[in-house]
Design an enzyme around this catalytic site. Structure first.
Site, PDB file in Angstrom:
ATOM      1  N   ARG A   1      -9.484  -2.567  12.454  1.00 43.61           N
ATOM      2  CA  ARG A   1      -8.085  -3.398  11.970  1.00 43.61           C
ATOM      3  C   ARG A   1      -7.010  -2.384  11.533  1.00 43.61           C
ATOM      4  NH1 ARG A   1     -10.207  -9.295   9.725  1.00 43.61           N
ATOM      5  NH2 ARG A   1      -9.758 -10.297  11.836  1.00 43.61           N
TER       6      ARG A   1
ATOM      7  N   SER B   1     -10.398 -17.801   3.315  1.00 40.19           N
ATOM      8  CA  SER B   1     -11.396 -16.891   3.822  1.00 40.19           C
ATOM      9  C   SER B   1     -10.850 -16.209   5.309  1.00 40.19           C
ATOM     10  CB  SER B   1     -12.834 -17.509   4.269  1.00 40.19           C
ATOM     11  OG  SER B   1     -12.775 -18.300   5.155  1.00 40.19           O
ATOM     12  N   ASP B   2     -11.450 -15.298   5.825  1.00 38.24           N
ATOM     13  CA  ASP B   2     -11.189 -14.802   7.085  1.00 38.24           C
ATOM     14  C   ASP B   2     -11.995 -15.468   8.030  1.00 38.24           C
ATOM     15  OD1 ASP B   2     -10.383 -13.409   9.501  1.00 38.24           O
ATOM     16  OD2 ASP B   2     -10.650 -11.425   8.629  1.00 38.24           O
ATOM     17  N   TRP B   3     -11.598 -16.271   8.661  1.00 37.76           N
ATOM     18  CA  TRP B   3     -12.423 -17.399   9.670  1.00 37.76           C
ATOM     19  C   TRP B   3     -13.822 -17.693   9.042  1.00 37.76           C
ATOM     20  CZ3 TRP B   3      -8.103 -18.827   9.101  1.00 37.76           C
ATOM     21  CH2 TRP B   3      -6.997 -18.452  10.030  1.00 37.76           C
TER      22      TRP B   3
END
Length: 179
Positions: A54, A166-168
């Site tokens: 990322r 949250s990140d998914w």
């Protein structure tokens, strides 16, 4: 139906805060036209793994000062147009390999505050609306369930008053107490 734009790291490579503001404002116009009200950005992690999956999302590159210098123009460029910003991925999201199981172990608080946290602090100072916690563990506790990371550092230490998402699939617990 959108304009293809440079990634955040490419934007940061300009070293131009005013260009970051103009870019954010232009993207905010497209968000408004589509009826969106939150951007999942800016990405702020300081690169520590050269092949981090990322890295292109993160404006900091390898320099916390660089990321911090772009926080205000990014946040205000969006939020002045009514689009809320979400700083991510808090914290220490350095790699995608084994992202649910690796632990970024930084036992020295000084390193956190001097190297990893300045871009986040700058976003908070600029009025960022929310924070996204990451998949990885920090000091052997999942980021999204990490009392030290979310309550003590982010909320108490940095003064963050927004919401944490949250990140998914990064939420491993449904506890609110950990931040």
């Amino acid at each position: 139906q959108v304009t293809a734009r440079t990634c955040a790291l490419g934007l940061a490579a300009t070293w131009d805060p005013e260009l970051v503001r103009e870019w954010a404002s232009a993207v905010a116009d497209e968000y408004t036209a589509k009826g969106a009200n939150v951007i999942l950005g800016p990405g702020l992690n300081v690169h520590r793994v050269a092949r981090g999956g990322r890295n292109a999302e993160y404006m900091s590159g390898e320099d916390p000062f660089l990321g911090a210098s772009f926080a205000e123009p990014f946040v205000s460029g969006f939020q002045d147009k009514g689009i809320l910003t979400t700083m991510k991925h808090f914290g220490l999201n350095q790699q995608e390999n084994n992202r649910n199981t690796y632990s970024a172990n930084i036992p020295d608080a000084r390193a956190l505050w001097e190297v990893y946290y300045p871009p986040y602090q700058a976003c908070i100072d600029a009025g960022v609306a929310s924070a996204m916690c990451s998949y990885n563990l920090v000091n052997n506790t999942h980021s999204c369930s990490n009392d030290q990371l979310l309550n003590k550092d982010l909320k108490d230490g940095m003064g963050f008053e927004g919401w944490v998402m949250s990140d998914w699939a990064a939420a491993h617990d449904t506890t609110v107490a950990e931040g």
